[in-house]
Design a protein around this motif. Structure first.
Motif, PDB file in Angstrom:
ATOM      1  N   ILE A  77       3.612   7.726 -13.618  1.00  0.00           N
ATOM      2  CA  ILE A  77       3.426   6.370 -13.110  1.00  0.00           C
ATOM      3  C   ILE A  77       4.250   6.301 -11.831  1.00  0.00           C
ATOM      4  O   ILE A  77       5.414   6.696 -11.822  1.00  0.00           O
ATOM      5  CB  ILE A  77       3.923   5.289 -14.088  1.00  0.00           C
ATOM      6  N   TYR A  88       5.685   3.796  -8.798  1.00  0.00           N
ATOM      7  CA  TYR A  88       5.957   2.415  -8.418  1.00  0.00           C
ATOM      8  C   TYR A  88       6.423   2.375  -6.972  1.00  0.00           C
ATOM      9  O   TYR A  88       7.299   3.147  -6.583  1.00  0.00           O
ATOM     10  CB  TYR A  88       7.073   1.820  -9.292  1.00  0.00           C
ATOM     11  N   ASN A 128       5.321  -5.206  -5.839  1.00  0.00           N
ATOM     12  CA  ASN A 128       5.334  -3.959  -6.589  1.00  0.00           C
ATOM     13  C   ASN A 128       3.903  -3.469  -6.754  1.00  0.00           C
ATOM     14  O   ASN A 128       3.057  -4.189  -7.266  1.00  0.00           O
ATOM     15  CB  ASN A 128       5.976  -4.187  -7.959  1.00  0.00           C
ATOM     16  N   SER A 162       1.738  -0.367  -8.494  1.00  0.00           N
ATOM     17  CA  SER A 162       1.876   0.665  -9.513  1.00  0.00           C
ATOM     18  C   SER A 162       0.588   1.467  -9.605  1.00  0.00           C
ATOM     19  O   SER A 162      -0.506   0.907  -9.521  1.00  0.00           O
ATOM     20  CB  SER A 162       2.146   0.043 -10.884  1.00  0.00           C
ATOM     21  N   TYR A 176      -1.069   4.421 -12.224  1.00  0.00           N
ATOM     22  CA  TYR A 176      -0.968   5.097 -13.501  1.00  0.00           C
ATOM     23  C   TYR A 176      -1.940   6.271 -13.486  1.00  0.00           C
ATOM     24  O   TYR A 176      -3.140   6.089 -13.297  1.00  0.00           O
ATOM     25  CB  TYR A 176      -1.316   4.141 -14.645  1.00  0.00           C
ATOM     26  N   LYS A 200       2.758  -4.300 -17.175  1.00  0.00           N
ATOM     27  CA  LYS A 200       3.080  -5.186 -16.051  1.00  0.00           C
ATOM     28  C   LYS A 200       3.924  -6.367 -16.538  1.00  0.00           C
ATOM     29  O   LYS A 200       4.896  -6.753 -15.894  1.00  0.00           O
ATOM     30  CB  LYS A 200       1.778  -5.678 -15.413  1.00  0.00           C
TER      31      LYS A 200
END
Length: 148
Positions: A89, A91, A107, A109, A111, A128
């Protein structure tokens, strides 16, 4: 490999420099702030947390850190969470000053699922939500302890 992306934006009364420092140094706040949210943690080289009876260990790697522009990019690898195995993951955090003197934390993200694992939006939204809870716990601590 499937990839799912999401983003969040959180406004805070905490000045941008203080919010950025707290996020980058969140490991220093584990015992006082994050433990109630994570349930358990041990900082050695990995962070270990438990969700119910299921434990997961993650490795945290800083990809980029820009203290002047308040940007921070990090990856979590060796992830077994969300009921699926993720490769990693990633970020990307960017904090900017708000006109009111606080800050805005953006932010993004990503995955990365191993093989053909299905990453549903519902599962990602639960993660989240946890990230927002962590940010709110850090914010509450900083409001209560402005000189820390």
């Amino acid at each position: 490999m499937g990839v799912f992306s999401c983003s969040a934006e959180i406004t805070s009364t905490i000045p941008a420099a203080n919010a950025f420092e707290a996020i980058v140094n969140a490991n220093n706040l584990i015992s006082e702030v994050l433990l109630p949210v994570l349930k358990s943690a041990e900082v050695v080289q990995d962070i270990t947390s438990g969700e119910g009876n299921r434990n997961c260990t993650v490795k945290h790697k800083v990809e980029a850190l820009d203290n002047e522009n308040f940007t921070y990019c990090y990856s979590i690898t060796a992830v077994d969470t969300l009921g699926i195995t993720l490769e990693k993951i990633t970020y990307e955090v960017k904090i900017t000053a708000s006109p009111e003197g606080g800050s805005v934390c953006k932010n993004a993200s990503k995955y990365f699922a191993q093989n053909d694992a299905d990453i549903t939006e519902e599962r990602i939204m639960s993660v989240k939500k946890k990230a927002i809870e962590l940010f709110q716990a850090i914010e509450a601590y900083l409001v209560a302890n402005p000189h820390d």
